[in-house]
Write an enzyme that holds these catalytic residues in place. Structure first.
Site, PDB file in Angstrom:
ATOM      1  N   LYS A 373       0.849  -1.193   0.000  1.00 50.30           N
ATOM      2  CA  LYS A 373       0.000   0.000   0.000  1.00 50.30           C
ATOM      3  C   LYS A 373       0.885   1.244   0.000  1.00 50.30           C
ATOM      4  CE  LYS A 373      -0.321  -0.377   5.035  1.00 50.30           C
ATOM      5  NZ  LYS A 373      -1.145  -0.918   6.134  1.00 50.30           N
ATOM      6  N   ARG A 467     -10.735  -0.595  14.976  1.00 50.94           N
ATOM      7  CA  ARG A 467     -10.650   0.218  13.764  1.00 50.94           C
ATOM      8  C   ARG A 467     -11.639  -0.416  12.784  1.00 50.94           C
ATOM      9  NH1 ARG A 467      -4.727   1.155  11.281  1.00 50.94           N
ATOM     10  NH2 ARG A 467      -5.198  -0.900  10.463  1.00 50.94           N
ATOM     11  N   HIS A 495      -6.158  -7.766  13.029  1.00 50.75           N
ATOM     12  CA  HIS A 495      -4.923  -6.985  13.059  1.00 50.75           C
ATOM     13  C   HIS A 495      -4.559  -6.727  14.516  1.00 50.75           C
ATOM     14  CE1 HIS A 495      -1.846  -4.697  11.205  1.00 50.75           C
ATOM     15  NE2 HIS A 495      -2.311  -3.500  11.510  1.00 50.75           N
ATOM     16  N   ARG A 554       1.102 -10.809   6.798  1.00 51.08           N
ATOM     17  CA  ARG A 554       0.952  -9.590   5.997  1.00 51.08           C
ATOM     18  C   ARG A 554       2.126  -8.663   6.306  1.00 51.08           C
ATOM     19  NH1 ARG A 554      -3.917  -9.963   8.792  1.00 51.08           N
ATOM     20  NH2 ARG A 554      -3.219  -8.178  10.012  1.00 51.08           N
ATOM     21  N   TYR A 600      15.462  31.175   3.875  1.00 44.16           N
ATOM     22  CA  TYR A 600      14.352  31.969   4.400  1.00 44.16           C
ATOM     23  C   TYR A 600      14.580  32.379   5.848  1.00 44.16           C
ATOM     24  CZ  TYR A 600      11.387  30.441   0.519  1.00 44.16           C
ATOM     25  OH  TYR A 600      10.854  30.214  -0.704  1.00 44.16           O
ATOM     26  N   CYS A 648      13.336  23.801   2.421  1.00 42.72           N
ATOM     27  CA  CYS A 648      12.340  24.488   1.605  1.00 42.72           C
ATOM     28  C   CYS A 648      11.508  23.471   0.844  1.00 42.72           C
ATOM     29  CB  CYS A 648      13.008  25.420   0.599  1.00 42.72           C
ATOM     30  SG  CYS A 648      14.250  26.478   1.330  1.00 42.72           S
ATOM     31  N   MET A 649      10.568  23.969   0.051  1.00 41.25           N
ATOM     32  CA  MET A 649       9.698  23.062  -0.680  1.00 41.25           C
ATOM     33  C   MET A 649      10.506  22.203  -1.655  1.00 41.25           C
ATOM     34  SD  MET A 649       6.374  23.875  -3.023  1.00 41.25           S
ATOM     35  CE  MET A 649       5.334  24.543  -1.756  1.00 41.25           C
ATOM     36  N   ASP A 650      11.477  22.812  -2.340  1.00 39.15           N
ATOM     37  CA  ASP A 650      12.184  22.098  -3.399  1.00 39.15           C
ATOM     38  C   ASP A 650      13.680  21.971  -3.177  1.00 39.15           C
ATOM     39  OD1 ASP A 650       9.664  22.474  -4.762  1.00 39.15           O
ATOM     40  OD2 ASP A 650      10.397  24.528  -5.089  1.00 39.15           O
TER      41      ASP A 650
HETATM   42  C1  LIG Z   1      -0.339  -1.887   6.811  1.00 34.61           C
HETATM   43  C2  LIG Z   1      -0.881  -3.133   7.313  1.00 34.61           C
HETATM   44  C3  LIG Z   1      -0.049  -4.267   7.493  1.00 34.61           C
HETATM   45  C4  LIG Z   1       1.435  -4.220   7.316  1.00 34.61           C
HETATM   46  O1  LIG Z   1       2.057  -3.873   8.528  1.00 34.61           O
HETATM   47  P1  LIG Z   1       3.637  -3.795   8.709  1.00 34.61           P
HETATM   48  O2  LIG Z   1       3.812  -3.421  10.109  1.00 34.61           O
HETATM   49  O3  LIG Z   1       4.142  -2.779   7.748  1.00 34.61           O
HETATM   50  O4  LIG Z   1       4.163  -5.145   8.388  1.00 34.61           O
HETATM   51  C5  LIG Z   1      -0.652  -5.449   7.867  1.00 34.61           C
HETATM   52  N1  LIG Z   1      -1.990  -5.528   8.070  1.00 34.61           N
HETATM   53  C6  LIG Z   1      -2.813  -4.470   7.950  1.00 34.61           C
HETATM   54  C7  LIG Z   1      -4.266  -4.620   8.193  1.00 34.61           C
HETATM   55  C8  LIG Z   1      -2.284  -3.232   7.557  1.00 34.61           C
HETATM   56  O5  LIG Z   1      -3.094  -2.187   7.431  1.00 34.61           O
END
Ligand SMILES: *Cc1c(COP(=O)(O)O)cnc(C)c1O
Length: 719
Positions: A373, A467, A495, A554, A600, A648-650
């Site tokens: 992600k 969540r 999770h 995951r 700045y 700065c921004m850039d």
């Molecule tokens: C982002 C996420 C992960 C990954 O977690 P890490 O700590 O980066 O391994 C696993 N499960 C869910 C639901 C997540 O949102």
């Protein structure tokens, strides 16, 4: 790309292959031995053109692509080359009488599109056709299908070439070739010949390194012997219409290319000479003939086949090598694409290594679901997912439907789970792209189910994070989800909310979450539902928590080789390597006198004669503004240069007074290794008052990604 080792073996063989093509057209052994001449020009030298196709396929054909850019560049370059070559040979065509007699137009069209306007130029239109065909087949249908289609076409090509008399005996084939040969004089053309080799090239690249030199050499020897046998038998039987394609040739090409891939080293500056030699050598031969006729002196030279070959070769190389070196100079003045200003470097080897390490910790029978992600936590979703899939990872997770669609468009085939909420309105998109959606609540399940599209979903169970997910103890709600029409439930997961910590309370809470999850699963099973694939752990869950170890892990952070904060202790040790480096080029170095300010708001005032380097990277690229005024530093020449004034921004300014010889164009390292020093993403995040995840996932918009193998990659290769 930049950090990759150059394929010196392939480059060297380009020149050898061109020499073999010259041999085909000058028959060096003709004056001495007919069989030797046949073996050289009709057998051995026939591996040259397939080699060129395979090499092009290696760099161009791919299952994974962001766009059609590579194909398009290849087609355009080949077309331009073909145009130039065709124009060059117009006088020869006029001399040969190509523009006179009957059906000039038809003959010209056939020449232009199929056979080449000179006998050897068939290669260029064939490469365009075969390359496009291979690219399309591999992209749309994958390697097995692409091999099947191009392999079948190749077989038809061979049956119309060296095995032609066999086809004459089979009526449908006889009819088929009768039709084909009204269009073209042979099957050695874009439709039948090159596709298979282009596919082979792409496949060899995607399969990754690991070729064994000894085994490849043995295979090459055996397949060459087989091809010689095939050719000699066919010649004895007189079956061939031509002797250019054989059944053993793909095996020869496979082993030859695998063998060449084992030689790495420096880039050959004259590699382009192969193509130049290929195109001009017939012209050289014509010139030599003309000169021989005019002077009479060289008659002997042209009649002695070996001298003829040597003379044509000498003249051809004398022109093409210097030309290639000059072109190379002009083209390679620039560094690797993307490293002009500031860039991210992605170490593909580290990704593979980390995936392997996490898999090892998971234990047998379990798999990794790579969490990619947020543009793979800033590492580049395309680059990361494609490499991981090549390394054998079969499941991915993203946060949104758009991220999932992107991965599919890049060619990712594995399962893609959307961890976040997707409005049921997008059920069609989920189905079309074979995305697996997380059911975040009972209402969500009803909405999704109502759309009349059969969807693959994972059901998220909330066990204390509060969540997303349906409560573990609300079995009625879970039953409702499982009974929902149109939802094909392929997984359930939860999770952990406290797996980062190693304290007793953390462990206890994780264990509680694990128990609650078990309870929900058991409840569902008691109600008679089959509960498929379960998953709980993320990276920290794997490293710390004592929860039931089943299903996949995951993994996000672990794949990228980082943890959330510096020096964190984990219950289990993992050898993880950071995959990302962040670098920028020094734009200029200026002298600042005591009392003068930089940037700045007069945030920095020099106390001594100072040298300040300006780097073209800023908070718009994701480098946090909170690292202003000495909170952050960069590495130049392996030494630390503190940030002065505000980011700065850039751009940002660093103090290089204590670093000798810093010059514009030098590389500054903001994250990663430089010489003996290193800046860890964890440390930088801490200095910026945040965690690694936030720092990395915000890197981006303007920072190109340069892939490499091994950490120091691009930086070492040029400065
Ligand atoms: C982002 C996420 C992960 C990954 O977690 P890490 O700590 O980066 O391994 C696993 N499960 C869910 C639901 C997540 O949102």
């Amino acid at each position: 790309m930049s950090g990759e080792l150059w394929l010196t073996g392939v480059d060297v063989f380009r020149l050898i292959a061109a020499a073999l093509v010259i041999a085909i057209h000058t028959s060096p052994l003709e004056s001495f031995t007919a069989t030797g001449d046949f073996l050289l020009t009709s057998v051995l030298a026939r591996c040259a053109v397939p080699f060129f196709f395979t090499a092009s396929g290696y760099f161009m054909v791919t299952r994974y692509a962001k766009d059609v850019g590579r194909l398009w560049r290849f087609e355009r370059r080949t077309l331009l080359l073909y145009l130039a070559a065709a124009v060059m040979y117009i006088p020869v065509m006029i001399y040969k009488g190509d523009f006179a007699g009957h059906e000039v137009f038809i003959r010209l069209l056939r020449g232009i599109f199929i056979e080449g306007t000179m006998y050897h130029l068939w290669y260029l239109p064939a490469a365009m056709t075969g390359g496009a065909m291979a690219w399309y087949l591999v992209r749309r249908h994958g390697y097995p299908a692409a091999f099947a289609v191009t392999g079948a076409l190749y077989m038809l090509g061979v049956l119309g070439d060296s095995w032609y008399d066999l086809s004459e005996l089979i009526p449908p084939l006889r009819w088929f070739y009768g039709e084909v040969f009204t269009l073209t004089s042979g099957t050695r053309c874009g439709l039948f010949f090159p596709g298979l080799y282009f596919v082979l090239g792409g496949w060899l690249r995607e399969r990754g390194s690991g070729q064994k030199r000894g085994r490849s050499a043995l295979g090459l020897g055996l397949s060459l012997a087989a091809m010689a046998l095939e050719a000699l038998l066919l010649r004895r039987a007189g079956w061939g219409r031509r002797y250019t394609m054989y059944f053993a040739l793909p095996a020869v090409s496979l082993f030859l290319f695998s063998f060449l891939l084992t030689f790495h080293g420096r880039r050959l500056r004259c590699r382009g000479a192969a193509l130049a030699a290929y195109i001009i050598h017939p012209m050289v031969l014509i010139a030599l003939r003309a000169a021989a006729r005019l002077t009479g002196l060289w008659e002997a030279l042209v009649e002695n086949s070996l001298l003829r070959f040597l003379a044509v070769s000498a003249l051809t190389w004398a022109v093409s090598i210097p030309a290639a070196v000059i072109c190379d100079r002009l083209r390679h003045k620039e560094g690797p694409a993307g490293t002009r200003r500031a860039w991210r470097e992605l170490d593909l080897d580290a990704l593979r290594h980390n995936a392997g390490e996490l898999l090892r910790l998971c234990g047998p029978g379990r798999e990794i679901m790579a969490v990619v992600k947020a543009n793979a936590y800033g590492h580049g979703d395309f680059e990361t997912a494609a490499e991981l899939e090549r390394a054998g990872v079969r499941a991915f997770a993203v946060a949104s439907v758009d991220e999932g669609v992107r991965l599919r468009r890049y060619g990712i085939r594995g399962e893609i789970l959307i961890l976040g909420y997707t409005d049921a309105e997008y059920a069609g998109t989920l189905g079309k792209y074979r995305l697996t959606q997380t059911v975040v609540s009972p209402e969500h399940a009803r909405e999704l189910g109502r759309r009349g599209v059969r969807l693959r979903v994972h059901v998220k169970i909330d066990t204390g994070m509060n969540r997303l997910g349906t409560r573990w103890d609300d079995l009625e709600a879970l039953r409702g989800i499982f009974e929902m029409k149109n939802l094909k439930i392929t997984g359930v997961f939860t999770h952990l909310s406290r797996s980062e910590g190693t304290g007793r309370e953390d462990a206890e809470f994780s264990a509680l979450q694990g128990e609650r999850f078990e309870q929900a699963v058991k409840g569902l099973e008691r109600m008679g539902f089959r509960v498929p694939c379960r998953h709980i752990q993320s990276t920290y869950g794997l490293l710390n928590a004592s929860v039931p170890e089943e299903g996949c892990c995951r993994a996000g952070l672990g794949i990228y080789g980082v943890l959330s904060a510096p020096g964190e202790k984990t219950a289990r040790r993992a050898d993880l390597r950071p995959a990302l480096s962040l670098r920028a080029r020094v734009a200029l170095v200026r002298e600042v006198h005591p009392g003068e300010c930089v940037g700045y708001g007069r945030e920095f005032t020099a106390k001594r004669e100072s040298r300040i380097a300006i780097l073209p990277i800023g908070y718009a690229d994701g480098y946090p503004r909170s690292l202003s005024k000495g909170a952050g530093h960069v590495l130049i020449g392996g030494m630390a240069a503190p940030v002065v004034g505000s980011v700065c921004m850039d751009q940002l300014a660093v103090d290089v007074t204590d670093i000798p010889d810093v010059r514009p164009g030098d590389t500054a390292t903001l994250i990663g290794v430089d010489g003996e020093s290193m800046i860890r993403a964890e440390d930088l995040a801490e200095s910026a008052g945040t965690i690694t995840n936030e720092l990395l996932s915000r890197l981006g918009p303007r920072l190109p990604i340069v892939t490499c193998h091994g950490g120091a990659g691009a930086k070492d290769s040029w400065k």
